[in-house]
Scaffold this active site. Structure first.
Site, PDB file in Angstrom:
ATOM      1  N   SER A   5     -55.032  45.024  81.832  1.00 15.04           N
ATOM      2  CA  SER A   5     -53.762  44.375  82.136  1.00 15.04           C
ATOM      3  C   SER A   5     -53.914  43.365  83.273  1.00 15.04           C
ATOM      4  CB  SER A   5     -52.758  45.454  82.538  1.00 15.04           C
ATOM      5  OG  SER A   5     -51.566  44.859  82.948  1.00 15.04           O
ATOM      6  N   LYS A  10     -50.069  42.258  79.988  1.00 19.90           N
ATOM      7  CA  LYS A  10     -49.633  42.004  81.370  1.00 19.90           C
ATOM      8  C   LYS A  10     -48.577  43.013  81.816  1.00 19.90           C
ATOM      9  CE  LYS A  10     -48.963  39.482  85.122  1.00 19.90           C
ATOM     10  NZ  LYS A  10     -49.171  40.625  86.025  1.00 19.90           N
ATOM     11  N   CYS A  32     -50.340  49.656  91.767  1.00 16.74           N
ATOM     12  CA  CYS A  32     -50.441  48.260  92.212  1.00 16.74           C
ATOM     13  C   CYS A  32     -50.435  48.218  93.742  1.00 16.74           C
ATOM     14  CB  CYS A  32     -49.285  47.433  91.669  1.00 16.74           C
ATOM     15  SG  CYS A  32     -49.334  45.741  92.314  1.00 16.74           S
ATOM     16  N   ASN A  91     -48.404  51.957  85.382  1.00 17.52           N
ATOM     17  CA  ASN A  91     -49.139  51.528  86.573  1.00 17.52           C
ATOM     18  C   ASN A  91     -48.476  52.076  87.838  1.00 17.52           C
ATOM     19  OD1 ASN A  91     -50.582  50.258  88.527  1.00 17.52           O
ATOM     20  ND2 ASN A  91     -49.994  48.167  87.949  1.00 17.52           N
ATOM     21  N   GLY A 123     -48.674  40.404  92.656  1.00 21.71           N
ATOM     22  CA  GLY A 123     -47.338  40.940  92.927  1.00 21.71           C
ATOM     23  C   GLY A 123     -46.495  41.157  91.690  1.00 21.71           C
TER      24      GLY A 123
HETATM   25  C1  SIN Z   1     -50.544  42.502  90.686  1.00 24.94           C
HETATM   26  O1  SIN Z   1     -49.720  42.026  89.902  1.00 24.94           O
HETATM   27  O2  SIN Z   1     -50.419  42.389  91.917  1.00 24.94           O
HETATM   28  C2  SIN Z   1     -51.741  43.238  90.168  1.00 24.94           C
HETATM   29  C3  SIN Z   1     -51.365  44.463  89.444  1.00 24.94           C
HETATM   30  C4  SIN Z   1     -52.083  45.667  89.932  1.00 24.94           C
HETATM   31  O3  SIN Z   1     -53.050  45.577  90.676  1.00 24.94           O
HETATM   32  O4  SIN Z   1     -51.682  46.770  89.560  1.00 24.94           O
END
Ligand code: SIN
Length: 303
Positions: free
Chosen positions: A21, A45, A131, A128, A72
């Protein structure tokens, strides 16, 4: 030729290779480059219930043997993903998709899953809880067994699809979190997300990323990932999707020996958009070299 088929939470994959992702968009962007149906699946994503603009820039920094990101969780929100992104993916990808979901509260995860659950092409939810780039969400769930279990149980109530919880390496004992998720009903685990890091710009003498810290991925993290997959395999009975610095067919085999039944490829996609294709094409030769007839046979064989 050796058999590359594996099974993940009851669903068969032609091979264990899944783009991770955040490194492969919503998948259809890659259709112009090659037939993405050669992939085992795609982890799309990360999506939240509401749209997110993400963190200020700069969000990406290269470093030795890897990269830092602090995106983010930028995404168009679950409704748009359901009505625009997933239908576009379905036009060119005809296998079950792994739907990566993030949130800022247990209710936030539940809302996103409830919206997206309507899509028939989703084979698994990857939740998730790890993050490292957002405040008040993500890592706040992945670093507490109690919170991790709470999110797992809440999501399990609203979908019949397999729920895979994506774990953080930024913890003292990943096995404790893994066991809490398993006890709360998780069907599988994926690990590792990125390691929290920082790069300082020598000219400005300040952190290079606008968010100051970011998640480290790429070959630098692979030994940490292999170690954690190995440890978690001994701690739980549910299937593991291994990831962290995988960039070759040999890396896939190593991850599977540690205990992964499928393997996500992340940062390598940003080095070459053909990384997953090349890894899949390299599997038969690597299997022959290491005398592997059936990839399923090597899962956890290093123990
Ligand atoms: C992000 O969008 O900051 C990365 C996603 C993640 O590391 O889980």
């Amino acid at each position: 030729m050796g058999n590359t088929e594996v099974t993940l939470c009851g669903l068969r994959l032609d091979n264990p290779v899944i783009p991770a992702s955040g490194t492969f968009g919503y998948g259809y962007e890659f259709c112009e480059l090659y037939d993405i149906n050669i992939l085992g699946s795609i982890s799309v994503k990360g999506t939240t219930a509401e749209p997110r603009f993400g963190n200020p820039t700069p969000r990406i920094a290269e470093c030795a043997s890897g990269m830092l990101n602090s995106v983010g969780l930028q995404n168009p929100g679950a409704h748009k993903v359901l009505t625009e992104e997933l239908p576009r993916l379905r036009e060119c990808f005809h296998k079950p998709v792994m739907m990566n979901v993030s949130g800022f509260s247990a209710d936030g995860y539940v809302s996103a899953v409830e919206i997206l659950d309507a899509d028939p092409c989703i084979g698994w939810f990857e939740i998730n809880i790890s993050c490292p780039n957002v405040h008040g969400g993500g890592l706040a769930f992945g670093t507490s067994s109690e919170n991790a279990a709470k999110v797992t149980a809440a999501v399990k109530k609203v979908t019949k699809k397999p729920v895979i919880i994506k774990l953080s390496p930024n913890v003292t004992d990943i096995c404790e979190i893994a066991k809490a998720c398993e006890a709360a009903g998780a069907d599988g685990l994926s690990l590792i997300n990125t390691l929290l890091g920082m790069k300082i710009d020598l000219k400005s003498k300040k952190p290079l990323l606008a968010n100051k810290t970011g998640g480290l991925s790429g070959p630098a993290v692979k030994p940490v990932a292999v170690r954690m997959v190995y440890q978690v395999w001994e701690a739980v009975k549910i299937p593991i999707v291994g990831m962290g610095g995988v960039s070759s067919a040999e890396d896939v085999i190593e991850m599977m020996l540690a205990g992964a039944c499928a393997v996500e490829v992340g940062a390598a996609n940003l080095v070459s958009p053909f990384a997953c294709r090349d890894i899949i094409n390299g599997l038969p030769e690597a299997m022959e070299k290491y005398k592997i007839n059936n990839l399923t046979d090597i899962i956890g064989a290093a123990h």
